[in-house]
Structures are given as C-alpha cells and as structure tokens.
Design a protein around this motif. Structure first.
Motif, mmCIF file in Angstrom:
data_model
loop_
_atom_site.group_PDB
_atom_site.id
_atom_site.type_symbol
_atom_site.label_atom_id
_atom_site.label_comp_id
_atom_site.label_asym_id
_atom_site.label_seq_id
_atom_site.Cartn_x
_atom_site.Cartn_y
_atom_site.Cartn_z
ATOM 1 N N LYS A 50 0.837 -1.207 0.000
ATOM 2 C CA LYS A 50 0.000 0.000 0.000
ATOM 3 C C LYS A 50 0.872 1.257 0.000
ATOM 4 N N ARG A 51 1.909 1.246 0.811
ATOM 5 C CA ARG A 51 2.783 2.424 0.891
ATOM 6 C C ARG A 51 3.510 2.664 -0.436
ATOM 7 N N TYR A 52 4.037 1.612 -1.047
ATOM 8 C CA TYR A 52 4.761 1.782 -2.310
ATOM 9 C C TYR A 52 3.832 2.152 -3.473
ATOM 10 N N ARG A 53 2.527 2.017 -3.255
ATOM 11 C CA ARG A 53 1.559 2.394 -4.290
ATOM 12 C C ARG A 53 0.907 3.751 -4.011
ATOM 13 N N GLU A 54 1.417 4.496 -3.053
ATOM 14 C CA GLU A 54 0.862 5.814 -2.755
ATOM 15 C C GLU A 54 0.878 6.666 -4.026
ATOM 16 N N PRO A 55 -0.167 7.470 -4.226
ATOM 17 C CA PRO A 55 -0.315 8.186 -5.504
ATOM 18 C C PRO A 55 0.785 9.188 -5.820
ATOM 19 N N HIS A 56 1.489 9.712 -4.823
ATOM 20 C CA HIS A 56 2.539 10.697 -5.109
ATOM 21 C C HIS A 56 3.834 10.035 -5.597
ATOM 22 N N ARG A 57 3.902 8.725 -5.507
ATOM 23 C CA ARG A 57 5.121 8.021 -5.930
ATOM 24 C C ARG A 57 5.079 7.741 -7.435
ATOM 25 N N ASP A 111 12.567 2.618 1.207
ATOM 26 C CA ASP A 111 11.725 3.765 0.847
ATOM 27 C C ASP A 111 10.276 3.563 1.267
ATOM 28 N N VAL A 112 10.026 2.679 2.233
ATOM 29 C CA VAL A 112 8.645 2.378 2.603
ATOM 30 C C VAL A 112 7.932 3.627 3.119
ATOM 31 N N ILE A 113 8.635 4.481 3.833
ATOM 32 C CA ILE A 113 8.102 5.777 4.245
ATOM 33 C C ILE A 113 8.701 6.802 3.285
ATOM 34 N N TYR A 114 7.836 7.441 2.529
ATOM 35 C CA TYR A 114 8.305 8.409 1.531
ATOM 36 C C TYR A 114 7.301 9.549 1.458
ATOM 37 N N ASP A 115 7.412 10.421 2.456
ATOM 38 C CA ASP A 115 6.527 11.574 2.535
ATOM 39 C C ASP A 115 7.238 12.786 1.952
ATOM 40 N N LEU A 116 6.501 13.569 1.194
ATOM 41 C CA LEU A 116 7.048 14.783 0.598
ATOM 42 C C LEU A 116 6.161 15.956 0.974
ATOM 43 N N PRO A 117 6.734 17.076 1.331
ATOM 44 C CA PRO A 117 8.151 17.277 1.592
ATOM 45 C C PRO A 117 8.551 16.643 2.926
ATOM 46 N N ALA A 118 9.839 16.420 3.065
ATOM 47 C CA ALA A 118 10.363 15.840 4.309
ATOM 48 C C ALA A 118 11.706 16.484 4.630
ATOM 49 N N GLU A 136 12.425 6.986 9.494
ATOM 50 C CA GLU A 136 11.126 6.346 9.711
ATOM 51 C C GLU A 136 11.043 4.997 8.998
ATOM 52 N N SER A 137 11.635 4.889 7.825
ATOM 53 C CA SER A 137 11.667 3.599 7.112
ATOM 54 C C SER A 137 12.473 2.573 7.895
ATOM 55 N N ALA A 138 13.597 2.996 8.468
ATOM 56 C CA ALA A 138 14.428 2.089 9.270
ATOM 57 C C ALA A 138 13.659 1.598 10.490
ATOM 58 N N GLU A 139 12.923 2.484 11.140
ATOM 59 C CA GLU A 139 12.132 2.095 12.311
ATOM 60 C C GLU A 139 10.991 1.164 11.919
ATOM 61 N N TRP A 140 10.354 1.429 10.792
ATOM 62 C CA TRP A 140 9.279 0.580 10.277
ATOM 63 C C TRP A 140 9.818 -0.833 10.032
ATOM 64 N N PHE A 186 8.117 15.255 -7.296
ATOM 65 C CA PHE A 186 8.349 16.553 -6.665
ATOM 66 C C PHE A 186 7.561 17.662 -7.360
ATOM 67 N N SER A 187 6.389 17.321 -7.859
ATOM 68 C CA SER A 187 5.572 18.294 -8.590
ATOM 69 C C SER A 187 5.099 19.442 -7.698
ATOM 70 N N HIS A 188 5.183 19.258 -6.385
ATOM 71 C CA HIS A 188 4.807 20.335 -5.471
ATOM 72 C C HIS A 188 5.817 21.481 -5.486
#
Length: 190
Positions: free
Chosen positions: A7-14, A48-55, A63-67, A135-137
C-alpha cells in the motif's frame, strides 16, 4: 505487513520510489551476483517504505528504518540483523550528505543498488522524469536548485558507488564514466 508495504509503495505521489524500484534493486543484485542475506533483503524492501514529501533530510530514511525494525523484531530477527538492516536503510540517506560517513560493505551495496540506474542513460533519464513528477509540489526553480545540488554532490565525490561494489576495476570504470556522463547531461538540461 506485506499489505501495508505494498500500500505504501503504491501511494499516488510516488512515481519513481515504487515497488518497481525495489524489484529493480533486487534484480540488479542478482545480475551482478551480489549476495543478499535476509536482513539486507529487508533493508532493500523497506528502504523507501516511508516516503513523505516534503520531508526533512533523513526523516524518511529514519522512519523507514524504524518501520523495518518493528516488523523484523515482530518476526523474531536477532538484534544484530535488525540493526544491520536499519543501518543499510539509513545509509541510503547518508549517501546524500556532503561528507559520507564510513559505511560497511553491506551498506555500500544497498546504496550502490539504489543509485545503480545512473550508469544507464535510459534508466537515468526515466528516473529524472519520474522524480520530477514526484516533486511536482516544487516550482521548476525549486526543483532545479535541489536537483543540481544533489547531482553535484554525487559528482564531487571520489566515487558515486563504492568501487568494490563491482566485479572488477574495468566494470567499475565503465559504470562510473557512464554515470558521470549521465549526471552531467542532466545538469546541462536543468
């Protein structure tokens, strides 16, 4: 866990940091004959499981390491392998710093797999397009400034990927020359 990871790797911003990127890393390891023990496979799958933008710098990697550590611990992995996996994930962020700290061979392997596409013109060009979409934002000016800074960091190093990642010196030199050309080409386009 697999459902959440997918689910995370399929997030729409990726656009680039997707399951396809992870599978490409694993495929590259196979083609290059790089041994991928279980804790390294976890690091690759989760880097890259956690990939929030901007960060903020290192925020996603931390956060990915902790996950990753949480699920490895839940499955009974020993502390040594959990810490090694966390270190490999964090290394993918350290590789973006001005001064790259000393890293283990496994850490350099994960970084090498993560950056390997720079050595192939088609892969490098596709990645640049997909990353721009992620990075369209950012305005074009903001994107160009950040991308130029990142690419110059790679060029300013004595090596982009640690030389022992490659089978021999000729393979390293060929990849490195191609990667430098591809990075310089992208810089010209920015």
């Amino acid at each position: 866990m697999l459902e959440e990871l997918t689910k995370r790797y399929r997030e729409p911003h990726r656009k680039y940091h997707t399951l396809k990127h992870v599978l490409k890393m694993l495929d590259t390891a196979d083609v290059l004959g790089i041994a991928v023990p279980d804790h390294m496979a976890w690091a690759i799958w989760c880097h890259d499981v956690i990939y929030d933008l901007p960060a903020n710098p290192m925020e996603n990697e931390t956060e990915s390491a902790e996950w990753c550590a949480y699920y490895m611990e839940e499955l009974g992995f020993d502390d040594k392998r959990v810490e090694a996996a966390k270190g490999m994930i964090l290394a993918t962020g350290w590789a973006l710093k001005d001064n790259v700290p000393d890293m283990s061979e496994e850490q350099w392997s994960v970084v090498g797999l993560d950056l390997y596409g720079f050595g192939n013109r088609c892969c490098a060009e596709k990645a640049a397009v997909m990353l721009r979409e992620e990075f369209s934002h950012l305005s074009n000016e903001q994107w160009s400034r950040g991308r130029i800074q990142f690419l110059n960091k790679l060029l300013d190093r004595p090596y982009i990927i640690y030389p022992t990642f490659f089978e021999n010196e000729d393979a390293y030199n060929t990849w490195h020359d191609n990667a430098r050309e591809n990075i310089e080409r992208e810089l010209e386009d920015l």
